[in-house]
Design a protein around this motif. Structure first.
Motif, PDB file in Angstrom:
ATOM      1  N   ILE A 117      -7.116  89.894  11.829  1.00  0.00           N
ATOM      2  CA  ILE A 117      -5.669  89.661  11.573  1.00  0.00           C
ATOM      3  C   ILE A 117      -5.087  88.988  12.831  1.00  0.00           C
ATOM      4  CG2 ILE A 117      -3.298  90.857  10.687  1.00  0.00           C
ATOM      5  CD1 ILE A 117      -5.734  90.781   8.681  1.00  0.00           C
ATOM      6  N   LEU A 118      -5.378  89.673  13.899  1.00  0.00           N
ATOM      7  CA  LEU A 118      -4.460  89.153  15.050  1.00  0.00           C
ATOM      8  C   LEU A 118      -4.742  87.569  15.402  1.00  0.00           C
ATOM      9  CD1 LEU A 118      -3.472  89.615  18.099  1.00  0.00           C
ATOM     10  CD2 LEU A 118      -5.770  90.500  18.764  1.00  0.00           C
ATOM     11  N   ALA A 119      -6.145  87.234  15.280  1.00  0.00           N
ATOM     12  CA  ALA A 119      -6.354  86.008  15.441  1.00  0.00           C
ATOM     13  C   ALA A 119      -5.538  84.945  14.555  1.00  0.00           C
ATOM     14  CB  ALA A 119      -7.958  85.597  15.316  1.00  0.00           C
ATOM     15  N   GLN A 120      -5.347  85.275  13.195  1.00  0.00           N
ATOM     16  CA  GLN A 120      -4.664  84.531  12.333  1.00  0.00           C
ATOM     17  C   GLN A 120      -2.987  84.291  12.660  1.00  0.00           C
ATOM     18  OE1 GLN A 120      -7.840  85.112   8.660  1.00  0.00           O
ATOM     19  NE2 GLN A 120      -5.877  86.121   8.529  1.00  0.00           N
ATOM     20  N   ILE A 121      -2.604  85.395  13.260  1.00  0.00           N
ATOM     21  CA  ILE A 121      -1.057  85.468  13.673  1.00  0.00           C
ATOM     22  C   ILE A 121      -0.991  84.187  14.522  1.00  0.00           C
ATOM     23  CG2 ILE A 121       0.760  86.635  15.197  1.00  0.00           C
ATOM     24  CD1 ILE A 121      -0.610  89.379  14.531  1.00  0.00           C
ATOM     25  N   VAL A 122      -1.781  83.563  15.299  1.00  0.00           N
ATOM     26  CA  VAL A 122      -1.456  82.440  16.160  1.00  0.00           C
ATOM     27  C   VAL A 122      -0.979  81.226  15.553  1.00  0.00           C
ATOM     28  CG1 VAL A 122      -2.246  80.920  18.002  1.00  0.00           C
ATOM     29  CG2 VAL A 122      -2.905  83.347  17.788  1.00  0.00           C
ATOM     30  N   TYR A 123      -1.533  80.901  14.269  1.00  0.00           N
ATOM     31  CA  TYR A 123      -1.454  79.746  13.758  1.00  0.00           C
ATOM     32  C   TYR A 123       0.189  79.663  13.017  1.00  0.00           C
ATOM     33  CZ  TYR A 123      -4.175  81.493   9.875  1.00  0.00           C
ATOM     34  OH  TYR A 123      -4.899  82.423   8.827  1.00  0.00           O
ATOM     35  N   TYR A 124       0.644  80.797  12.637  1.00  0.00           N
ATOM     36  CA  TYR A 124       2.105  80.628  12.361  1.00  0.00           C
ATOM     37  C   TYR A 124       3.110  80.413  13.379  1.00  0.00           C
ATOM     38  CZ  TYR A 124       0.727  83.030   7.827  1.00  0.00           C
ATOM     39  OH  TYR A 124       0.078  83.533   6.690  1.00  0.00           O
ATOM     40  N   PHE A 125       2.883  80.889  14.451  1.00  0.00           N
ATOM     41  CA  PHE A 125       3.498  80.422  15.806  1.00  0.00           C
ATOM     42  C   PHE A 125       3.313  78.993  16.126  1.00  0.00           C
ATOM     43  CE2 PHE A 125       3.904  85.126  16.376  1.00  0.00           C
ATOM     44  CZ  PHE A 125       5.146  85.238  16.928  1.00  0.00           C
ATOM     45  N   TYR A 126       2.118  78.589  15.972  1.00  0.00           N
ATOM     46  CA  TYR A 126       1.814  77.417  16.421  1.00  0.00           C
ATOM     47  C   TYR A 126       2.468  76.400  15.315  1.00  0.00           C
ATOM     48  CZ  TYR A 126      -0.861  73.304  18.457  1.00  0.00           C
ATOM     49  OH  TYR A 126      -1.291  72.190  19.015  1.00  0.00           O
ATOM     50  N   SER A 127       2.672  76.513  14.097  1.00  0.00           N
ATOM     51  CA  SER A 127       2.963  75.622  13.206  1.00  0.00           C
ATOM     52  C   SER A 127       4.554  75.668  13.335  1.00  0.00           C
ATOM     53  CB  SER A 127       2.580  76.179  11.614  1.00  0.00           C
ATOM     54  OG  SER A 127       3.109  77.280  11.534  1.00  0.00           O
ATOM     55  N   TYR A 128       5.082  76.663  13.751  1.00  0.00           N
ATOM     56  CA  TYR A 128       6.566  76.892  13.848  1.00  0.00           C
ATOM     57  C   TYR A 128       6.975  75.760  15.069  1.00  0.00           C
ATOM     58  CZ  TYR A 128      11.005  78.737  15.953  1.00  0.00           C
ATOM     59  OH  TYR A 128      12.103  78.681  16.385  1.00  0.00           O
ATOM     60  N   PHE A 129       6.405  75.916  16.128  1.00  0.00           N
ATOM     61  CA  PHE A 129       6.563  74.879  17.335  1.00  0.00           C
ATOM     62  C   PHE A 129       6.217  73.337  16.756  1.00  0.00           C
ATOM     63  CE2 PHE A 129       5.697  78.928  19.952  1.00  0.00           C
ATOM     64  CZ  PHE A 129       7.237  78.798  20.246  1.00  0.00           C
ATOM     65  N   GLN A 130       5.113  73.080  15.966  1.00  0.00           N
ATOM     66  CA  GLN A 130       4.742  71.827  15.555  1.00  0.00           C
ATOM     67  C   GLN A 130       5.955  71.253  14.495  1.00  0.00           C
ATOM     68  OE1 GLN A 130       0.805  73.011  13.960  1.00  0.00           O
ATOM     69  NE2 GLN A 130       0.153  71.156  14.645  1.00  0.00           N
ATOM     70  N   ILE A 131       6.627  72.307  13.698  1.00  0.00           N
ATOM     71  CA  ILE A 131       7.448  71.690  12.664  1.00  0.00           C
ATOM     72  C   ILE A 131       8.783  71.382  13.467  1.00  0.00           C
ATOM     73  CG2 ILE A 131       8.569  73.776  12.043  1.00  0.00           C
ATOM     74  CD1 ILE A 131       8.376  72.705   9.141  1.00  0.00           C
ATOM     75  N   LEU A 132       9.217  71.990  14.362  1.00  0.00           N
ATOM     76  CA  LEU A 132      10.390  71.923  15.402  1.00  0.00           C
ATOM     77  C   LEU A 132      10.374  70.270  16.026  1.00  0.00           C
ATOM     78  CD1 LEU A 132      11.218  75.256  16.893  1.00  0.00           C
ATOM     79  CD2 LEU A 132      12.273  74.082  15.016  1.00  0.00           C
ATOM     80  N   SER A 133       9.111  70.307  16.579  1.00  0.00           N
ATOM     81  CA  SER A 133       8.811  69.172  17.262  1.00  0.00           C
ATOM     82  C   SER A 133       8.809  67.877  16.284  1.00  0.00           C
ATOM     83  CB  SER A 133       7.297  69.124  17.891  1.00  0.00           C
ATOM     84  OG  SER A 133       7.148  67.930  18.445  1.00  0.00           O
ATOM     85  N   SER A 134       8.133  67.986  15.059  1.00  0.00           N
ATOM     86  CA  SER A 134       8.097  66.998  14.025  1.00  0.00           C
ATOM     87  C   SER A 134       9.629  66.578  13.717  1.00  0.00           C
ATOM     88  CB  SER A 134       7.317  67.414  12.882  1.00  0.00           C
ATOM     89  OG  SER A 134       7.524  66.644  11.716  1.00  0.00           O
ATOM     90  N   LEU A 135      10.582  67.638  13.441  1.00  0.00           N
ATOM     91  CA  LEU A 135      11.581  67.243  12.793  1.00  0.00           C
ATOM     92  C   LEU A 135      13.007  67.096  14.189  1.00  0.00           C
ATOM     93  CD1 LEU A 135      12.108  70.294  10.479  1.00  0.00           C
ATOM     94  CD2 LEU A 135      11.947  67.680   9.852  1.00  0.00           C
ATOM     95  N   ASN A 136      12.210  67.003  15.560  1.00  0.00           N
ATOM     96  CA  ASN A 136      12.994  66.882  16.573  1.00  0.00           C
ATOM     97  C   ASN A 136      14.293  67.766  16.708  1.00  0.00           C
ATOM     98  OD1 ASN A 136      13.448  65.738  19.043  1.00  0.00           O
ATOM     99  ND2 ASN A 136      14.766  63.961  18.103  1.00  0.00           N
ATOM    100  N   ILE A 137      13.901  68.964  16.353  1.00  0.00           N
ATOM    101  CA  ILE A 137      15.000  70.105  16.589  1.00  0.00           C
ATOM    102  C   ILE A 137      14.820  70.986  17.766  1.00  0.00           C
ATOM    103  CG2 ILE A 137      15.796  72.015  15.320  1.00  0.00           C
ATOM    104  CD1 ILE A 137      15.211  70.816  12.524  1.00  0.00           C
TER     105      ILE A 137
END
Length: 515
Positions: A234-254
């Motif tokens: 479970i711990l290892a899988q938490i990371v990609y939720y955070f990583y995708s959050y930063f990715q989408i902000l970057s994609s949207l330039n927000i």
């Protein structure tokens, strides 16, 4: 940070102990004593980190440095994700304006389980080596797991050839895809053992739990858990939720401070581990609006979130587990759901009795879970009060998707009507998540992230059936080179004729004696 059992065992374990033991002695699952808060400046400090660096920061919140030094933890992370073919590890792909796919299939077995199991395999080896240095007697561990498809191959690839570790994977005979079965059974390393059990995934999972509960067998072979009952998964899988959050902000330039978007994660759900990681991310402080539980026709979870009833029911054919085009989700009872139930009960107690302290609430929650899990075991049914269901709906919504809807979704995403949408080949599990996403009425500022749990080439039957009317589609065009010739390779597997714990125990004893 210590770890407690969901069923109330008074014994608190360290992170290392919880990982090596896997399942608590009272049959409960380990959860952290508390869910850590994020650092005050996390959103800025972490926004430009690589996946590996972000994993280091998140893991460090749950793993004390006196157990694993920051340097050692960094080395474990680097080693684990060096096997991935994407530099981003879990890249985010835009499909259309408000829909993104989080691709989790760039590990050795082309499934999301690699994200956790590459790390867990290295972690097992590290902790065992450390323990053997401290103790006079050398210890070996026997890792035991059940799989409905992807866990098995990911576990095997994470543990093959590891020193002083043997791995036994039980899978339901004939109920995993040909590629999944071949990925497991063509690994010929001496420490790898595949058991094809006549039965269902739930039968395999019940056997695993039975063997862990058998104290003499457990102590003799030092059993370790590889399924998502193991907290490290479970711990290892938490990371990609955070990583995708930063990715989408970057994609949207927000900017990080922006409140312009609302995030919804749509997760194909079987054993509840993947979406539970999202729940932990949300409770830590990641701004997720809703987690969409996306099930196939094995809809025990969807029924819970619809009416508060968690119970096994027979389908139209009379079977409790229905065979679908998304076999990794063909599950009647979701092991990780017990963890969520504990938090729901705990929060419900706090709302009813605000004066209760944390320790009292925790004990009462554990007592309730212990009784509930016994009810589920005996009567195959659990009905929760409305206040608990209401608490769950603050974080979750759910959908159940049929096989026909799965096929239709694969088809329409391969050949989209929307000219602003790219063509994309979905595997059937991801298609369940995407179909669930399409059923949501979202606002213009809501962005959906669907977790792609496997590469489509792992499920040729479903993909080819969905796309049979598209003459230009050639399955070999999406086939990874690692799959070429896979089905013809030599195999190593033991057939277990009945889903009975004594038979499996005997197979394990025989195989260990011959290693």
């Amino acid at each position: 940070m210590k770890y407690r059992s969901t069923r109330g065992s008074p014994k608190l374990l360290s992170f290392s102990e919880a990982v090596l033991v896997g399942l608590a002695e009272d049959g409960g699952l380990f959860i952290p004593e508390n869910i850590p808060n994020l650092p005050e400046n996390w959103s800025k400090a972490w926004s430009n980190l690589t996946y590996k660096s972000l994993a280091l920061e998140i893991f460090s919140l749950y793993i004390p440095r006196e157990e694993i030094s920051r340097e050692d933890l960094k080395n474990l992370i680097d080693k684990s994700y060096s096997t991935f073919t994407s530099n981003d590890i879990t890249p985010l792909k835009k499909i259309r304006k408000n829909l993104y796919i989080l691709e989790l299939f760039y590990g050795p077995t082309f499934a999301f389980k690699d994200v956790a199991l590459q790390f867990l395999g290295n972690l097992f080896e590290y902790l065992l080596e450390k323990k053997n240095k401290e103790n006079k007697e050398k210890e070996k561990i026997t890792v035991l797991g059940a799989t409905s498809g992807d866990t098995g191959s990911a576990a095997i690839y994470g543990l093959r050839g590891k020193k002083d570790i043997s791995v036994f994977i039980l899978h339901p005979r004939g109920k995993v895809s040909p590629v999944q079965e071949a990925q497991m059974t063509t690994v010929l390393d001496k420490n790898v053992h595949n058991l094809a059990v006549e039965g269902t995934f739930d039968d395999c999972q019940d056997i695993v739990k039975n063997l862990f509960a058998d104290r003499s067998f457990n102590e003799k072979h030092h059993l370790g858990a590889i399924n998502s009952i193991n907290w490290a998964r479970i711990l290892a899988q938490i990371v990609y939720y955070f990583y995708s959050y930063f990715q989408i902000l970057s994609s949207l330039n927000i900017t990080i401070e922006s409140k312009e978007i609302c995030l919804q994660y749509c997760v194909p759900t079987g054993n509840f581990g993947d979406i539970l990681a999202g729940y932990y991310a949300k409770k830590m402080g990641l701004p997720i609006n809703k987690l969409v539980v996306s099930t196939n026709s094995n809809d025990i979870l969807d029924r819970f979130f619809k009416n508060g009833r968690y119970e096994r029911v027979k389908g139209e054919t009379g079977a409790i587990v229905i065979e679908t085009l998304s076999p990794a989700m063909d599950i009647a009872i979701s092991s990780n759901f017990e963890r969520l139930l504990w938090y729901l009960v705990y929060e419900n107690i706090g709302k009813k009795e605000e004066e209760r302290n944390e320790e009292e609430k925790g004990k009462e929650a554990s007592n309730t879970i212990r009784e509930w899990m016994q009810d589920v075991k005996v009567s195959k049914s659990l009905i929760v009060e409305k206040s608990i269901l209401d608490i769950s709906l603050c974080d979750f919504i759910s959908e159940s998707i049929s096989d026909q809807e799965t096929l239709d979704t694969i088809s329409k995403y391969y050949s989209p009507e929307n000219e602003n949408q790219i063509s994309y080949v979905l595997d059937p599990h991801t298609a369940v998540g995407v179909a669930a996403a399409d059923k949501q009425n979202i606002s213009p500022n809501t962005y959906q992230i669907c977790l792609a749990t496997a590469h489509p080439a792992k499920f040729s039957q479903a993909v080819e059936k969905a796309l049979e009317n598209f003459k230009e589609f050639k399955f070999e065009n999406i086939l990874p080179k690692e799959f070429i010739g896979l089905l013809e390779r030599e195999r190593k597997v033991v057939f277990v004729e009945r889903a009975e714990p004594p038979l499996v125990k005997q197979v394990i004893e025989n195989e260990l004696n011959n290693e």
